[in-house]
Scaffold this motif. Structure first.
Motif, PDB file in Angstrom:
ATOM      1  N   ASP A 136       0.894  -1.246   0.146  1.00  0.00           N
ATOM      2  CA  ASP A 136       0.045   0.076  -0.034  1.00  0.00           C
ATOM      3  C   ASP A 136       0.803   1.135  -0.101  1.00  0.00           C
ATOM      4  N   HIS A 137       1.822   1.362   0.948  1.00  0.00           N
ATOM      5  CA  HIS A 137       2.543   2.666   1.151  1.00  0.00           C
ATOM      6  C   HIS A 137       3.578   2.728  -0.008  1.00  0.00           C
ATOM      7  N   ILE A 138       4.468   1.778   0.043  1.00  0.00           N
ATOM      8  CA  ILE A 138       5.729   1.754  -1.229  1.00  0.00           C
ATOM      9  C   ILE A 138       5.261   1.628  -2.361  1.00  0.00           C
ATOM     10  N   ILE A 139       4.138   0.921  -2.886  1.00  0.00           N
ATOM     11  CA  ILE A 139       3.851   0.576  -4.133  1.00  0.00           C
ATOM     12  C   ILE A 139       2.592   1.468  -4.491  1.00  0.00           C
ATOM     13  N   ARG A 140       1.443   1.419  -3.837  1.00  0.00           N
ATOM     14  CA  ARG A 140       0.200   1.886  -4.302  1.00  0.00           C
ATOM     15  C   ARG A 140       0.326   3.358  -4.365  1.00  0.00           C
ATOM     16  N   GLN A 141       0.493   3.915  -3.018  1.00  0.00           N
ATOM     17  CA  GLN A 141       0.777   5.147  -2.896  1.00  0.00           C
ATOM     18  C   GLN A 141       2.191   5.717  -3.547  1.00  0.00           C
ATOM     19  N   ASN A 142       3.165   4.833  -3.720  1.00  0.00           N
ATOM     20  CA  ASN A 142       4.325   5.337  -4.447  1.00  0.00           C
ATOM     21  C   ASN A 142       4.915   6.427  -3.700  1.00  0.00           C
ATOM     22  N   ALA A 143       5.264   6.116  -2.378  1.00  0.00           N
ATOM     23  CA  ALA A 143       5.866   7.069  -1.411  1.00  0.00           C
ATOM     24  C   ALA A 143       6.886   7.693  -1.883  1.00  0.00           C
ATOM     25  N   TRP A 144       7.820   7.007  -2.494  1.00  0.00           N
ATOM     26  CA  TRP A 144       9.171   7.286  -3.043  1.00  0.00           C
ATOM     27  C   TRP A 144       9.278   7.765  -4.283  1.00  0.00           C
ATOM     28  N   ASP A 145       8.075   7.998  -4.883  1.00  0.00           N
ATOM     29  CA  ASP A 145       7.949   8.467  -6.330  1.00  0.00           C
ATOM     30  C   ASP A 145       8.929   7.681  -7.521  1.00  0.00           C
ATOM     31  N   ILE A 146       8.710   6.523  -7.446  1.00  0.00           N
ATOM     32  CA  ILE A 146       9.486   5.371  -8.411  1.00  0.00           C
ATOM     33  C   ILE A 146       8.418   5.228  -9.672  1.00  0.00           C
ATOM     34  N   LYS A 147       9.120   5.763 -10.815  1.00  0.00           N
ATOM     35  CA  LYS A 147       8.492   5.732 -11.978  1.00  0.00           C
ATOM     36  C   LYS A 147       7.646   4.393 -12.332  1.00  0.00           C
ATOM     37  N   PRO A 185      10.828  -3.909   5.984  1.00  0.00           N
ATOM     38  CA  PRO A 185      10.290  -3.670   6.933  1.00  0.00           C
ATOM     39  C   PRO A 185       9.680  -2.578   7.330  1.00  0.00           C
ATOM     40  N   LYS A 186       8.360  -2.353   7.891  1.00  0.00           N
ATOM     41  CA  LYS A 186       7.706  -1.222   8.345  1.00  0.00           C
ATOM     42  C   LYS A 186       8.396  -0.662   9.359  1.00  0.00           C
ATOM     43  N   HIS A 187       8.728  -1.351  10.253  1.00  0.00           N
ATOM     44  CA  HIS A 187       9.171  -0.697  11.472  1.00  0.00           C
ATOM     45  C   HIS A 187      10.557   0.048  11.328  1.00  0.00           C
ATOM     46  N   VAL A 188      11.293  -0.126  10.085  1.00  0.00           N
ATOM     47  CA  VAL A 188      12.552   0.539   9.885  1.00  0.00           C
ATOM     48  C   VAL A 188      12.068   1.385   9.105  1.00  0.00           C
ATOM     49  N   LEU A 189      11.051   1.369   7.970  1.00  0.00           N
ATOM     50  CA  LEU A 189      11.147   2.383   6.736  1.00  0.00           C
ATOM     51  C   LEU A 189       9.741   2.969   6.838  1.00  0.00           C
ATOM     52  N   GLU A 190       8.955   2.932   7.929  1.00  0.00           N
ATOM     53  CA  GLU A 190       7.600   3.685   7.863  1.00  0.00           C
ATOM     54  C   GLU A 190       7.583   5.265   7.619  1.00  0.00           C
ATOM     55  N   HIS A 191       8.953   5.750   8.289  1.00  0.00           N
ATOM     56  CA  HIS A 191       8.679   7.127   8.112  1.00  0.00           C
ATOM     57  C   HIS A 191      10.095   7.615   7.517  1.00  0.00           C
ATOM     58  N   ALA A 192      10.554   6.703   6.498  1.00  0.00           N
ATOM     59  CA  ALA A 192      11.841   7.010   5.542  1.00  0.00           C
ATOM     60  C   ALA A 192      11.387   7.578   4.290  1.00  0.00           C
ATOM     61  N   SER A 194      12.971   8.938   0.271  1.00  0.00           N
ATOM     62  CA  SER A 194      13.821   8.063  -0.729  1.00  0.00           C
ATOM     63  C   SER A 194      15.269   8.001  -0.406  1.00  0.00           C
ATOM     64  N   ASP A 195      15.645   9.416   0.082  1.00  0.00           N
ATOM     65  CA  ASP A 195      17.090   9.301   0.290  1.00  0.00           C
ATOM     66  C   ASP A 195      17.494   8.695   1.404  1.00  0.00           C
ATOM     67  N   MET A 196      16.609   8.703   2.302  1.00  0.00           N
ATOM     68  CA  MET A 196      16.826   7.846   3.421  1.00  0.00           C
ATOM     69  C   MET A 196      17.160   6.158   3.389  1.00  0.00           C
ATOM     70  N   TYR A 197      16.359   6.127   2.195  1.00  0.00           N
ATOM     71  CA  TYR A 197      16.302   4.411   1.825  1.00  0.00           C
ATOM     72  C   TYR A 197      17.539   4.411   0.864  1.00  0.00           C
ATOM     73  N   LYS A 198      17.805   5.380   0.105  1.00  0.00           N
ATOM     74  CA  LYS A 198      19.186   4.863  -0.728  1.00  0.00           C
ATOM     75  C   LYS A 198      20.285   5.063  -0.039  1.00  0.00           C
ATOM     76  N   LYS A 199      20.486   5.600   1.001  1.00  0.00           N
ATOM     77  CA  LYS A 199      21.770   6.093   1.803  1.00  0.00           C
ATOM     78  C   LYS A 199      21.853   5.286   2.998  1.00  0.00           C
ATOM     79  N   ILE A 200      20.966   5.685   3.906  1.00  0.00           N
ATOM     80  CA  ILE A 200      20.994   5.055   5.261  1.00  0.00           C
ATOM     81  C   ILE A 200      20.658   3.707   5.244  1.00  0.00           C
TER      82      ILE A 200
END
Length: 724
Positions: A136-147, A185-192, A194-200
């Protein structure tokens, strides 16, 4: 006498010494040869260990969603789990270890987590919340604006107790592919972001897979995955090493004699490697631009038949795997009459004014009557009309009571009927010459509103025929058929084949070939429509389903620009019931009648693997695909083996003698039979001595020969342009 006695005694001692030396050497030689004989004729079992090295030449990502190509998804599978394995989706469907998925119509799906459960690398158990968060969050809502994820914005996802309900906009087995996306993992990336995902997160990912990223080494161009905890492979480590192009790798092998790499992808085979033909998840297709004035339907049929009858010859099998599905492979012509239609090009009218009644009738286009009826919404109609002397009043009837009706033409003019009542369920639309009715193709969109929601009722394509036509100069480039193709190996080969068959048919002079070398150039040609024929590979994903191409008129997806409402409806039925032969027969008939494109085949990706690996478990008798060959290698390749010595073989004196004869005379090797290498658990066998031998060292390097490695000069690709 004393001196003579001394000489005799000294000679005896010397002879005795040499005799002892000979006996000792014979003993050790016999032991060595006996050991070698035992090793050769004993059974071997697989053992976990060794580092497998793959050379890569492009950018990849071990983080899901940043890159979704088959190569990256394979590396991601070391670290993350999906509900369905992307490499087994075609063969096993929705079966998976992580989730239980059910569907009745390939539109509505229900997802549960399997019992047993996965645990994240930080110790937190994986739950259904992680799956819901990802879908839902990563794919449907496309939270990280992935084309690549924008196509999933219209799905509906809800959580119902211990399961998820996922509803797709349409029913198709292509929806299965959605469940091969990796769970995060939701508990790690819920508030992350795109930059946090790619770097941290990338620096220290929390994973659920059996593999992990090994500590950084001094080689900045390598990434090593630690697979020691993975029970479904014999590989201990998997290393990907980035080279700056194939030439750099070839130089390393040829000049530096570096045999570190176990596999690489290129059409050139270096010594010590064997080439495998890997079928790409693409289809090489020749698209006929159905909106082009030159590509009239009878020419399309003749050209399609000519290609079908003459293309699949010569070196075809070295570049392409033939598309053998009977669907879309019906042809009403063999191309023998193509000159008749080619010659018409020199007298054809230029631009849209050249549309003639006979060509439209051949395409199944019906004449426009004074009244049409529209049942439902989202309908498509094609008509032609002789030029009227005055305004043509078209009566349009509807099956629904629309509150508001609007008709828009291609120029953006909107017509709203006066005194319209929804109970009337009909309007009269005036077609006026020079205003909303012009020579050639006219396009209209009818929209209706019910309870504040606007629907597209129908799209109408109307061809206005002309009674006279301007002449154009013959034998100029403007009368030639333009063929645009992309600069890659399979397209260059296809153009070579196409030139030959056009030459043999005596019509090559009527074609103009144009090569493009960048995606931007190709996209510009598609958007502007500057082509009559386009040769290109269409990425069809894991399902290998070409049918979805024709469900849109978007040139970037469907360069033929051909749509047929009846065909689209049949496709939808076919995806639900592909076993119904009557559906495939009807689809093929419509396709053969209109001939919007010709399927040339599946291109090969050429992968080279060390010869010794192919001899130790990786050999594969079926077809290997772009999305599963690495997975097959992962499960079958063996770098380290246990050799279990069978001392009962020592009784085979004749076999031992043949073994010695083979060593002294290699020409006898064809008469010697060795026991095959078999796979097993690697456990000790009772009464046997276990000795560990390796097919290579920890880097699985090949033994170097006395001669310097050479590129295989027997190259079928020689003379073709290399990929851009």
């Amino acid at each position: 006498m004393r001196y003579r006695y001394y000489e005799i005694n000294s000679t005896k001692k010397t002879l005795t010494y040499f005799l002892y030396v000979i006996v000792v050497l014979w003993f050790f030689a016999t032991v060595a040869l006996g050991y070698q004989f035992l090793v050769k004729n004993s059974k071997s079992t697989s053992k976990k260990g060794g580092t497998f090295v793959e050379a890569i030449f492009d950018q990849v990502s071990y983080l899901p969603y940043l890159k979704n190509d088959g190569q990256s998804m394979f590396y991601q599978s070391f670290l993350f789990d999906a509900c369905v394995g992307y490499a087994t989706l075609n063969s096993e469907g929705l079966k998976g270890e992580t989730c239980k998925i059910t569907t009745q119509d390939y539109q509505t799906y229900y997802v549960n987590l399997s019992t047993g459960g996965k645990v994240w690398s930080d110790g937190v158990p994986m739950t259904l919340d992680d799956v819901f968060f990802t879908y839902d969050h990563i794919i449907r809502q496309n939270a990280w604006d992935i084309k690549t994820l924008k196509t999933y914005q219209d799905i509906q996802i809800s959580q119902e107790n211990d399961k998820l309900k996922i509803v797709f906009p349409t029913s198709t087995t292509d929806n299965n592919y959605f469940f091969s996306f990796y769970i995060l993992p939701k508990h790690v990336l819920e508030h992350a972001n795109s930059d946090m995902y790619k770097k941290i997160f990338a620096a220290n990912p929390v994973t659920s897979g059996c593999g992990k990223i090994a500590p950084k080494s001094s080689d900045s161009q390598s990434l090593v995955f630690d697979l020691t905890k993975c029970e479904d492979t014999n590989l201990a480590f998997y290393q990907i090493k980035n080279y700056n192009g194939f030439d750099t790798l070839a130089k390393s092998v040829l000049e530096e004699k570096n045999t570190l790499v176990d596999t690489y992808a290129n059409q050139v085979t270096l010594e010590g490697y064997q080439k495998l033909n890997i079928i790409k998840s693409q289809i090489l297709t020749l698209f006929f631009n159905t909106k082009s004035e030159r590509m009239k339907v009878r020419l399309r049929r003749a050209l399609g038949g000519l290609i079908n009858a003459n293309f699949y010859t010569g070196d075809y099998k070295q570049y392409l795997k033939k598309y053998n599905d009977p669907l879309l492979m019906l042809f009403y012509s063999d191309g023998s009459n193509i000159k008749e239609f080619i010659n018409r090009l020199s007298t054809a009218d230029e631009g849209e004014e050249a549309v003639q009644q006979k060509d439209l009738q051949d395409s199944g286009v019906q004449p426009l009557k004074k009244s049409i009826s529209i049942n439902g919404v989202e309908r498509k109609f094609l008509f032609y009309l002789q030029k009227p002397e005055k305004t043509f009043n078209l009566d349009i009837k509807f099956s629904n009571q629309f509150e508001v009706i609007k008709v828009k033409d291609a120029s953006g003019n909107t017509f709203s009927p006066k005194n319209y009542k929804k109970t009337d369920k009909k309007i009269t639309y005036p077609l006026e010459l020079g205003k909303n009715l012009k020579d050639g193709l006219n396009q209209y969109t009818i929209e209706g509103t019910i309870k504040g929601k606007t629907y597209t009722i129908a799209n109408i394509d109307l061809y206005l025929l002309t009674t006279t036509a301007p002449k154009v100069e013959q034998n100029t480039d403007v009368s030639k058929i333009s063929v645009v193709y992309y600069n890659n190996l399979e397209s260059n080969f296809a153009i070579k084949q196409l030139r030959e068959l056009l030459t043999n048919a005596g019509i090559l002079e009527y074609f103009l070939f144009e090569q493009v070398s960048s995606p931007e150039e190709l996209e510009a040609k598609l958007v502007m429509g500057n082509y009559d024929i386009l040769l290109n590979t269409i990425n069809i994903g894991l399902k290998k389903d070409i049918l979805k191409i024709l469900t849109t008129s978007d040139a970037l997806v469907n360069p033929s620009k051909y749509t047929n409402p009846k065909l689209t409806n049949l496709f939808k039925q076919y995806t639900k019931s592909p076993q119904k032969t009557e559906l495939s027969t009807e689809i093929s008939k419509i396709f053969a009648q209109d001939m919007p494109f010709v399927v040339l085949g599946y291109p090969f990706d050429f992968v080279n693997v060390k010869s010794n690996l192919l001899e130790n478990g990786f050999a594969y008798t079926g077809d290997l695909y772009e999305y599963n060959w690495r997975n097959h290698l992962y499960h079958t390749a063996t770098l380290v083996q246990n050799t279990v010595l069978d001392f009962s073989k020592l009784k085979d004196i004749s076999g031992f003698i043949r073994h010695i004869q083979q060593l002294t005379n290699p020409n006898l090797s064809g008469n010697i039979k060795a026991e095959p290498v078999v796979s097993g658990s690697g456990e000790n066998l009772s009464g046997a001595l276990q000795t560990i031998t390796e097919t290579g060292n920890q880097n699985s390097s090949l033994e170097t020969s006395d001669q310097r490695p050479q590129i295989n000069t027997d190259n079928p690709f020689e003379g073709l342009v290399k990929p851009a």
